[in-house]
Motif scaffolding. Structure first.
Motif, PDB file in Angstrom:
ATOM      1  N   ALA A 235       0.827  -1.204   0.000  1.00 42.95           N
ATOM      2  CA  ALA A 235       0.000   0.000   0.000  1.00 42.95           C
ATOM      3  C   ALA A 235       0.866   1.260   0.000  1.00 42.95           C
ATOM      4  O   ALA A 235       0.559   2.238  -0.700  1.00 42.95           O
ATOM      5  CB  ALA A 235      -0.927  -0.004   1.212  1.00 42.95           C
ATOM      6  N   LEU A 236       1.940   1.240   0.773  1.00 43.42           N
ATOM      7  CA  LEU A 236       2.827   2.398   0.806  1.00 43.42           C
ATOM      8  C   LEU A 236       3.527   2.604  -0.527  1.00 43.42           C
ATOM      9  O   LEU A 236       3.709   3.743  -0.985  1.00 43.42           O
ATOM     10  CB  LEU A 236       3.860   2.238   1.920  1.00 43.42           C
ATOM     11  N   LEU A 237       3.930   1.516  -1.173  1.00 43.21           N
ATOM     12  CA  LEU A 237       4.587   1.629  -2.471  1.00 43.21           C
ATOM     13  C   LEU A 237       3.643   2.235  -3.501  1.00 43.21           C
ATOM     14  O   LEU A 237       4.035   3.089  -4.305  1.00 43.21           O
ATOM     15  CB  LEU A 237       5.070   0.254  -2.950  1.00 43.21           C
ATOM     16  N   ARG A 238       2.397   1.813  -3.481  1.00 38.89           N
ATOM     17  CA  ARG A 238       1.421   2.379  -4.420  1.00 38.89           C
ATOM     18  C   ARG A 238       1.250   3.880  -4.165  1.00 38.89           C
ATOM     19  O   ARG A 238       1.231   4.681  -5.108  1.00 38.89           O
ATOM     20  CB  ARG A 238       0.080   1.663  -4.278  1.00 38.89           C
ATOM     21  N   SER A 239       1.125   4.274  -2.895  1.00 38.20           N
ATOM     22  CA  SER A 239       0.985   5.694  -2.571  1.00 38.20           C
ATOM     23  C   SER A 239       2.209   6.480  -3.015  1.00 38.20           C
ATOM     24  O   SER A 239       2.093   7.618  -3.482  1.00 38.20           O
ATOM     25  CB  SER A 239       0.772   5.865  -1.065  1.00 38.20           C
ATOM     26  N   LEU A 240       3.380   5.882  -2.880  1.00 31.27           N
ATOM     27  CA  LEU A 240       4.608   6.539  -3.331  1.00 31.27           C
ATOM     28  C   LEU A 240       4.578   6.758  -4.833  1.00 31.27           C
ATOM     29  O   LEU A 240       4.853   7.866  -5.324  1.00 31.27           O
ATOM     30  CB  LEU A 240       5.814   5.682  -2.946  1.00 31.27           C
ATOM     31  N   ARG A 241       4.233   5.729  -5.581  1.00 28.65           N
ATOM     32  CA  ARG A 241       4.250   5.825  -7.044  1.00 28.65           C
ATOM     33  C   ARG A 241       3.198   6.794  -7.559  1.00 28.65           C
ATOM     34  O   ARG A 241       3.338   7.359  -8.647  1.00 28.65           O
ATOM     35  CB  ARG A 241       4.036   4.440  -7.651  1.00 28.65           C
ATOM     36  N   GLU A 242       2.131   6.997  -6.780  1.00 27.91           N
ATOM     37  CA  GLU A 242       1.060   7.901  -7.197  1.00 27.91           C
ATOM     38  C   GLU A 242       1.273   9.328  -6.708  1.00 27.91           C
ATOM     39  O   GLU A 242       0.450  10.205  -6.962  1.00 27.91           O
ATOM     40  CB  GLU A 242      -0.284   7.381  -6.692  1.00 27.91           C
ATOM     41  N   GLY A 243       2.368   9.576  -5.986  1.00 29.37           N
ATOM     42  CA  GLY A 243       2.647  10.928  -5.539  1.00 29.37           C
ATOM     43  C   GLY A 243       2.046  11.300  -4.204  1.00 29.37           C
ATOM     44  O   GLY A 243       2.189  12.444  -3.755  1.00 29.37           O
ATOM     45  N   ASP A 244       1.358  10.369  -3.537  1.00 31.37           N
ATOM     46  CA  ASP A 244       0.788  10.659  -2.223  1.00 31.37           C
ATOM     47  C   ASP A 244       1.846  10.625  -1.135  1.00 31.37           C
ATOM     48  O   ASP A 244       1.622  11.126  -0.032  1.00 31.37           O
ATOM     49  CB  ASP A 244      -0.316   9.650  -1.890  1.00 31.37           C
ATOM     50  N   LEU A 245       2.986  10.004  -1.405  1.00 28.28           N
ATOM     51  CA  LEU A 245       4.123   9.996  -0.498  1.00 28.28           C
ATOM     52  C   LEU A 245       5.345  10.505  -1.248  1.00 28.28           C
ATOM     53  O   LEU A 245       5.461  10.321  -2.461  1.00 28.28           O
ATOM     54  CB  LEU A 245       4.400   8.583   0.030  1.00 28.28           C
ATOM     55  N   GLY A 250      12.474   1.727   4.818  1.00 29.00           N
ATOM     56  CA  GLY A 250      12.271   0.386   5.342  1.00 29.00           C
ATOM     57  C   GLY A 250      13.123  -0.606   4.576  1.00 29.00           C
ATOM     58  O   GLY A 250      14.043  -0.225   3.841  1.00 29.00           O
ATOM     59  N   ALA A 251      12.792  -1.869   4.718  1.00 24.57           N
ATOM     60  CA  ALA A 251      13.561  -2.914   4.050  1.00 24.57           C
ATOM     61  C   ALA A 251      13.395  -2.800   2.529  1.00 24.57           C
ATOM     62  O   ALA A 251      12.278  -2.677   2.022  1.00 24.57           O
ATOM     63  CB  ALA A 251      13.104  -4.284   4.530  1.00 24.57           C
ATOM     64  N   LEU A 252      14.518  -2.842   1.809  1.00 21.26           N
ATOM     65  CA  LEU A 252      14.483  -2.781   0.359  1.00 21.26           C
ATOM     66  C   LEU A 252      14.099  -4.143  -0.206  1.00 21.26           C
ATOM     67  O   LEU A 252      14.312  -5.178   0.413  1.00 21.26           O
ATOM     68  CB  LEU A 252      15.836  -2.343  -0.194  1.00 21.26           C
ATOM     69  N   ARG A 253      13.528  -4.123  -1.403  1.00 23.41           N
ATOM     70  CA  ARG A 253      13.062  -5.349  -2.046  1.00 23.41           C
ATOM     71  C   ARG A 253      13.982  -5.755  -3.184  1.00 23.41           C
ATOM     72  O   ARG A 253      14.558  -4.918  -3.868  1.00 23.41           O
ATOM     73  CB  ARG A 253      11.638  -5.161  -2.580  1.00 23.41           C
ATOM     74  N   ASN A 254      14.112  -7.052  -3.344  1.00 22.41           N
ATOM     75  CA  ASN A 254      14.893  -7.621  -4.435  1.00 22.41           C
ATOM     76  C   ASN A 254      14.085  -8.756  -5.068  1.00 22.41           C
ATOM     77  O   ASN A 254      13.733  -9.701  -4.378  1.00 22.41           O
ATOM     78  CB  ASN A 254      16.227  -8.159  -3.919  1.00 22.41           C
ATOM     79  N   ALA A 258       9.381  -1.918  -8.821  1.00 22.76           N
ATOM     80  CA  ALA A 258       8.756  -1.233  -9.961  1.00 22.76           C
ATOM     81  C   ALA A 258       9.839  -0.482 -10.727  1.00 22.76           C
ATOM     82  O   ALA A 258      10.852  -0.058 -10.151  1.00 22.76           O
ATOM     83  CB  ALA A 258       7.675  -0.268  -9.489  1.00 22.76           C
ATOM     84  N   GLU A 259       9.623  -0.291 -12.013  1.00 18.84           N
ATOM     85  CA  GLU A 259      10.624   0.347 -12.855  1.00 18.84           C
ATOM     86  C   GLU A 259      10.751   1.842 -12.598  1.00 18.84           C
ATOM     87  O   GLU A 259      11.775   2.441 -12.936  1.00 18.84           O
ATOM     88  CB  GLU A 259      10.297   0.113 -14.328  1.00 18.84           C
ATOM     89  N   ASP A 260       9.713   2.456 -12.007  1.00 12.92           N
ATOM     90  CA  ASP A 260       9.736   3.909 -11.838  1.00 12.92           C
ATOM     91  C   ASP A 260      10.206   4.351 -10.460  1.00 12.92           C
ATOM     92  O   ASP A 260      10.050   5.510 -10.088  1.00 12.92           O
ATOM     93  CB  ASP A 260       8.344   4.494 -12.124  1.00 12.92           C
ATOM     94  N   VAL A 261      10.782   3.441  -9.666  1.00  9.54           N
ATOM     95  CA  VAL A 261      11.302   3.826  -8.352  1.00  9.54           C
ATOM     96  C   VAL A 261      12.782   3.491  -8.248  1.00  9.54           C
ATOM     97  O   VAL A 261      13.298   2.633  -8.962  1.00  9.54           O
ATOM     98  CB  VAL A 261      10.535   3.138  -7.198  1.00  9.54           C
ATOM     99  N   THR A 262      13.441   4.198  -7.347  1.00 14.52           N
ATOM    100  CA  THR A 262      14.853   3.975  -7.061  1.00 14.52           C
ATOM    101  C   THR A 262      14.999   3.588  -5.592  1.00 14.52           C
ATOM    102  O   THR A 262      14.338   4.175  -4.730  1.00 14.52           O
ATOM    103  CB  THR A 262      15.669   5.254  -7.331  1.00 14.52           C
ATOM    104  N   ARG A 380      10.457   7.863  -6.031  1.00 16.74           N
ATOM    105  CA  ARG A 380      10.247   7.860  -7.479  1.00 16.74           C
ATOM    106  C   ARG A 380      11.512   8.330  -8.177  1.00 16.74           C
ATOM    107  O   ARG A 380      12.141   9.314  -7.751  1.00 16.74           O
ATOM    108  CB  ARG A 380       9.070   8.770  -7.859  1.00 16.74           C
ATOM    109  N   THR A 381      11.879   7.648  -9.239  1.00 15.07           N
ATOM    110  CA  THR A 381      13.099   8.002  -9.959  1.00 15.07           C
ATOM    111  C   THR A 381      13.037   9.420 -10.498  1.00 15.07           C
ATOM    112  O   THR A 381      14.054  10.128 -10.534  1.00 15.07           O
ATOM    113  CB  THR A 381      13.332   6.999 -11.107  1.00 15.07           C
ATOM    114  N   SER A 382      11.858   9.869 -10.893  1.00 11.42           N
ATOM    115  CA  SER A 382      11.700  11.214 -11.458  1.00 11.42           C
ATOM    116  C   SER A 382      11.524  12.291 -10.394  1.00 11.42           C
ATOM    117  O   SER A 382      11.439  13.476 -10.719  1.00 11.42           O
ATOM    118  CB  SER A 382      10.484  11.244 -12.394  1.00 11.42           C
ATOM    119  N   TRP A 383      11.478  11.896  -9.116  1.00  7.23           N
ATOM    120  CA  TRP A 383      11.210  12.849  -8.036  1.00  7.23           C
ATOM    121  C   TRP A 383      12.379  13.797  -7.843  1.00  7.23           C
ATOM    122  O   TRP A 383      13.532  13.370  -7.771  1.00  7.23           O
ATOM    123  CB  TRP A 383      10.949  12.071  -6.751  1.00  7.23           C
ATOM    124  N   ARG A 384      12.073  15.084  -7.756  1.00  6.44           N
ATOM    125  CA  ARG A 384      13.084  16.098  -7.479  1.00  6.44           C
ATOM    126  C   ARG A 384      12.720  16.771  -6.157  1.00  6.44           C
ATOM    127  O   ARG A 384      11.813  17.611  -6.114  1.00  6.44           O
ATOM    128  CB  ARG A 384      13.150  17.136  -8.596  1.00  6.44           C
TER     129      ARG A 384
END
Length: 411
Positions: A235-245, A250-254, A258-262, A380-384
């Protein structure tokens, strides 16, 4: 105003004027008269609360606030364009107006779309916006007409977004996030630093790293607000990708989720099998995993890193009779139930540092292998980030075990 989008046409006129240095050229590109273009810029400056353009000899240039806002407007309109193209992907007719419908939409339509997406109801969306239900319904349906593809499906339980609408709402929310950052940058430029940082925090980080970094930022600023959101990773990842976060810690995933996050690693954390200090196994020098199976286990959910290790590496659920009697990701609950009986669990060693120091939880001497997991930031990779957001990121890095909390204000 920072929580929504200003008039989209006004932003386009401002952007074209900044690019060309000419209101006349901007008016021509935006299909407006020159007086209408001049008025659009004036209204945008009024909404923003700062002058954005200044005449220099024969050309218009951006003010300091305008230079900041140009970047955010460019990014916001790019997000809308990408969202529109993704929404039309697969549609039969993508020619004509439909190929660029993002140039035809209004801020009111976007607000309605985002509200309906968040609530699943025209009525609840209207309440959240402080508008009448017919107004929101009309705006949402007119957006659907402009796009030329279905956006909304009415069901027995409410309103669902079509695949096209889901693609476009992502662009709309990211555009909204860019403009929010733009307003915050302008405020800081004018001496009113009331920026925000929207941080998604998983259990491990919220016990020590996030409180210390937040305290450091609040102590050094006057009007900045940090909003910490708890939740499950998906849920947090979705909110991040949508700009709500803005960021997730936390723990990184391997592999990468998603392609649009760093993902940015901060430190490696070890897992530990734990119990209450009064547990019969506490303090014993040599304990095997088999020794722990005689006691009831509190297991983390399988989709968490600790749960994955427990179920896939230790394979505790494949025993003839699984010792797992409780499943929970709550540290507060874990501390409570360990005090009630001879329960055992597995958890991040860093996560229980405060509980261990206070004598509520102790690690058992059970040797583990391949139990390290990487803790870090996801964004997000595009986040400034704004300057204020970048400052908080630096504090999060400093407050991690690898950063050793250097140069932080005293507690």
């Amino acid at each position: 105003m920072a929580d929504s989008l200003p008039n989209l046409r006004h932003m386009r006129v401002f952007l074209e004027t900044a690019r060309t240095g000419s209101v006349s050229a901007a008016a021509e590109r935006c299909l407006l008269s020159q007086p209408a273009a001049t008025q659009a810029i004036a209204r945008l400056e009024r909404d923003v609360g700062a002058p954005l353009l200044v005449r220099r000899t024969r050309r218009f240039g951006t003010t300091a606030c305008g230079a900041l806002f140009v970047r955010r407007v460019e990014a916001a309109l790019d997000h809308l364009n990408t969202g529109a193209r993704m929404a039309l992907r697969g549609a039969r007719d993508t020619g004509g107006k439909r190929a660029s419908f993002d140039h035809l939409i209004t801020a009111a339509q976007l607000r309605a779309l985002i509200a309906v997406a968040g609530t699943g109801s025209f009525t609840v969306a209207a309440q959240s916006l402080g508008l009448s239900q017919p107004t929101v319904h009309r705006a949402a349906r007119s957006l659907e007409d402009v796009a030329g593809v279905p956006f909304f499906l009415t069901t027995a339980s409410g309103v669902e977004l079509t695949t096209a609408a889901q693609a476009f709402v992502l662009g709309a929310k990211l555009a909204q996030a860019e403009i929010r950052q733009g307003f915050e940058e302008i405020g800081r430029e004018m001496g009113d630093d009331r920026g925000t940082f929207l941080l998604g925090s998983l259990p491990m980080a919220r016990t020590l790293i996030v409180p210390r970094a937040t305290h450091a930022l609040i102590s050094a600023t006057q009007g900045v607000q940090v909003q910490v959101v708890d939740g499950r990773y998906d849920a947090l990842l979705r909110s991040l990708r949508e700009g709500d976060l803005d960021c997730l810690i936390g723990a990184l995933r391997n592999p990468l989720p998603a392609e649009d996050v760093t993902q940015e690693p901060l430190f490696d954390d070890a897992l530990a099998i734990v119990a209450h200090p009064s547990h019969p196994l506490a303090g014993r020098a040599e304990i095997s995993l088999e020794d722990t199976l005689a006691y009831p286990w509190v297991a983390p959910p399988k989709n968490t890193p600790a749960g994955t290790y427990l179920f896939e590496t230790l394979r505790i659920d494949q025993r003839p009779r699984t010792p797992v009697r409780v499943v929970s990701s709550s540290l507060v609950f874990l501390r409570g139930i360990l005090a009630e009986g001879d329960y055992i669990s597995i958890v991040s060693r860093h996560q229980i540092s405060e509980e261990e120091r206070a004598g509520h939880i102790v690690p058992l001497n059970v040797p583990l292998t391949n139990d390290l997991r990487t803790i870090g930031l996801t964004y997000r990779t595009s986040w400034r980030p704004t300057d204020t957001q970048a400052r908080f990121l630096a504090l999060l890095r400093q407050c991690s075990p690898a950063g050793a909390g250097e140069n932080l204000p005293p507690e």
